[in-house]
Write an enzyme that holds these catalytic residues in place. Sequence first.
Site, short mmCIF file in Angstrom:
data_model
loop_
_atom_site.label_atom_id
_atom_site.label_comp_id
_atom_site.label_asym_id
_atom_site.label_seq_id
_atom_site.Cartn_x
_atom_site.Cartn_y
_atom_site.Cartn_z
N GLU A 127 4.77 -4.18 12.02
CA GLU A 127 3.76 -3.14 11.75
C GLU A 127 2.60 -3.84 11.06
OE1 GLU A 127 3.89 -0.21 12.80
OE2 GLU A 127 6.00 0.32 13.05
N GLY A 157 2.84 -5.67 7.24
CA GLY A 157 1.90 -6.53 6.53
C GLY A 157 0.79 -6.99 7.45
N CYS A 172 -3.33 0.94 6.83
CA CYS A 172 -3.42 0.12 8.04
C CYS A 172 -4.02 0.85 9.23
CB CYS A 172 -2.03 -0.37 8.40
SG CYS A 172 -0.84 0.98 8.44
N GLU A 174 -10.65 -6.10 9.63
CA GLU A 174 -10.01 -5.12 8.75
C GLU A 174 -10.43 -5.40 7.31
OE1 GLU A 174 -5.73 -5.44 7.99
OE2 GLU A 174 -5.60 -3.30 8.38
N ASN A 230 0.80 -1.23 0.00
CA ASN A 230 0.00 0.00 0.00
C ASN A 230 0.83 1.29 0.00
OD1 ASN A 230 0.82 -0.58 2.59
ND2 ASN A 230 -1.09 0.08 3.55
N GLU A 237 8.27 2.69 14.07
CA GLU A 237 8.97 3.30 12.95
C GLU A 237 8.85 4.80 13.14
OE1 GLU A 237 7.22 1.11 9.49
OE2 GLU A 237 9.20 0.18 9.50
N1 LIG Z 1 1.01 -1.32 10.53
C1 LIG Z 1 1.47 -0.86 9.40
O1 LIG Z 1 2.35 -0.03 9.36
C2 LIG Z 1 0.90 -1.37 8.11
C3 LIG Z 1 0.24 -2.56 8.05
N2 LIG Z 1 -0.25 -3.05 6.86
C4 LIG Z 1 -1.00 -4.29 6.85
O2 LIG Z 1 -0.59 -5.07 5.75
C5 LIG Z 1 -1.68 -5.83 5.24
C6 LIG Z 1 -1.77 -5.73 3.74
O3 LIG Z 1 -0.54 -5.99 3.17
P1 LIG Z 1 -0.22 -7.37 2.44
O4 LIG Z 1 0.93 -7.09 1.55
O5 LIG Z 1 -1.43 -7.97 1.85
O6 LIG Z 1 0.21 -8.27 3.68
P2 LIG Z 1 0.90 -9.70 3.68
O7 LIG Z 1 1.08 -10.05 5.10
O8 LIG Z 1 0.19 -10.64 2.81
O9 LIG Z 1 2.32 -9.48 2.97
C7 LIG Z 1 3.24 -8.54 3.47
C8 LIG Z 1 4.63 -8.92 2.99
O10 LIG Z 1 5.03 -10.14 3.59
C9 LIG Z 1 5.48 -11.06 2.60
N3 LIG Z 1 5.19 -12.41 3.09
C10 LIG Z 1 4.04 -13.11 2.94
N4 LIG Z 1 4.15 -14.30 3.58
C11 LIG Z 1 5.40 -14.35 4.12
C12 LIG Z 1 6.11 -15.32 4.90
N5 LIG Z 1 5.55 -16.47 5.25
N6 LIG Z 1 7.35 -15.02 5.29
C13 LIG Z 1 7.93 -13.85 4.98
N7 LIG Z 1 7.31 -12.89 4.23
C14 LIG Z 1 6.05 -13.14 3.81
C15 LIG Z 1 4.71 -10.64 1.36
O11 LIG Z 1 5.33 -11.11 0.19
C16 LIG Z 1 4.74 -9.12 1.49
O12 LIG Z 1 5.97 -8.60 1.05
C17 LIG Z 1 -2.90 -5.30 5.91
O13 LIG Z 1 -3.36 -6.21 6.87
C18 LIG Z 1 -2.43 -4.03 6.58
O14 LIG Z 1 -3.15 -3.67 7.69
C19 LIG Z 1 -0.05 -2.38 5.71
C20 LIG Z 1 0.60 -1.18 5.72
C21 LIG Z 1 1.11 -0.56 6.90
#
Ligand SMILES: NC(=O)C1=CN([C@@H]2O[C@H](COP(=O)(O)OP(=O)(O)OC[C@H]3O[C@@H](n4cnc5c(N)ncnc54)[C@H](O)[C@@H]3O)[C@@H](O)[C@H]2O)C=CC1
Length: 521
Positions: free
Chosen positions: A278, A256, A312, A415, A181, A492
């Site tokens: 995060e 993520g 997020c 979410e 995002n 962060e």
């Molecule tokens: N708290 C924060 O600062 C933020 C949190 N988010 C959260 O992120 C989510 C959306 O992002 P997505 O990319 O769909 O999340 P995701 O968790 O599917 O993927 C995030 C990253 O992790 C990697 N990944 C996936 N499985 C993995 C594994 N088993 N081991 C290591 N890396 C792995 C993905 O390739 C990607 O680069 C939402 O739930 C959102 O709330 C998003 C932006 C900011």
Amino acid sequence: MFLCAVGAGVTSLFRTPWIAAVAAMSTGTFVQLEPLNYRDGARVEPADSCGTEKAFEPATGRVIATLQCSGEKEVSLAVKNAKAAFKVWSKKSGMERCEVLLEAARMIKEQKDAIATMETINNGKSIFEARLDVDTSWQCLEYYAGLAASMAGEHVQLPGGSFGYTRREPLGVCVGIGAWNYPFQIACWKSAPALACGNAMIFKPSPFTPVSALLLAEIYTKAGVPPGLFNVVQGGAATGQFLCQHPDVAKVSFTGSVPTGVKIMEMSAKGIKPVTLELGGKSPLIIFSDCDLENAVKGALLANFLSQGQVCCNGTRVFVQQEIVDKFTEEVVKQTKKIKIGDPLLEDTRMGPLINGPHLERVCGFIKLAKEQGATVLYGGEQYVPTDPKLKFGYYMTPCILTNCSDGMTCVREEIFGPVMSILSFETEAEVLERANDTTFGLAAGIFTRDIQRAHRVAAELQAGTCYINNYNVSPVELPFGGYKKSGFGRENGRVTLEYYSQLKTVYVEMGNVESPFESQ
Ligand SMILES: NC(=O)C1=CN([C@@H]2O[C@H](COP(=O)(O)OP(=O)(O)OC[C@H]3O[C@@H](n4cnc5c(N)ncnc54)[C@H](O)[C@@H]3O)[C@@H](O)[C@H]2O)C=CC1
């Protein structure tokens, strides 16, 4: 095929015509043909791969890049390069690191339009927002450049003239794993403090948004970081696992979802590696009847519709005090109807497409379920096809406002990560606090009121890492950002993040003789 024509196979951000060309690019033209990994100071094809992923232009649904997911061998090469660069970089003084980071910040600022255009093409957010993201990115580099030279330990006087001191030292090779995002901003928010502290970083973007981290890598190299200090490794879950499990990786910073966060923490636990998480949220925005209504409405829109709601910390549970709920709702709907949806590269667009087709379906599924559970769709929540034929296959929807919501509904508990605002009414402060905190998440919260004592009293009671009073979703880099509860831990931005990218060494200095119970009689 654009890049091929302009760059003749060796496109570099630093060829001025390329920058001008990207900044002037229109939706539907960009194709990424160059290697997407970055190692040892250059773009490279991965040494091995574990599958491929396609990256899209969400505005048109076109494939703009096919990436090779890096395998174990490529990950090991990146770690090896990063270790070599760490040896050089970690020996530099804070002022030396500061100079390089400032130069990188300057270059980001200079190339803002080109970077923002690339981000918009790959992510779908409006160019207006992408430029703001680039601003917070270079600001982050400038901020940590300024702090790099002030990192220092303590001197402690001990008995007999002996003394001790502490040194704040880098961790080594850090891994950053990003969400889709805020692709460029996340890469900057992780790498700037990591590099300022003297670490090397390997960054893995989301496979949905592989492109813009490469621009950052090129800028770092041009600004003077040693080759290998900032590497980009592309791939999905398997590549992420290779990175997290590598024995020479000292720390993982992850942005993520909660389920992936759990896996990252498990892997880090096995290696006893510190981790920053995060994660997601379902944040409350509380609007009291004594608020400035116009500001509260603006705040609610900021809390829900930036980046098509894919943020997020969004305040998606909008609690409005009973007396003003009708007036607030009427005004929020009026303003939401005005949001211009369409080609994200056009200057007046304020809402572009969602990241991809499956995500659009998922968000629409939440709205369908909300209706089945008794919520009313006051506005929006439907797929949208812009009139421009080239946008026909993009992933657009109208921003959605739900009323008649109750706390148990799925749209209020989970979410959604899309442009869906749920309005809930409340009567008393005590009641709304209890309901606002009744969630497993704790990323952010917002309060609109003119009562200064209530504002601080409520902020103190909210279980959230960030509380906004009379605004929402503003993220100055000087302020720490991170979650409570299942929204993660570690921070962060802000000064405190230096502690998450460094470790403390204590040095004891003896000024007298050694007193030992073992000395000979
Ligand atoms: N708290 C924060 O600062 C933020 C949190 N988010 C959260 O992120 C989510 C959306 O992002 P997505 O990319 O769909 O999340 P995701 O968790 O599917 O993927 C995030 C990253 O992790 C990697 N990944 C996936 N499985 C993995 C594994 N088993 N081991 C290591 N890396 C792995 C993905 O390739 C990607 O680069 C939402 O739930 C959102 O709330 C998003 C932006 C900011």
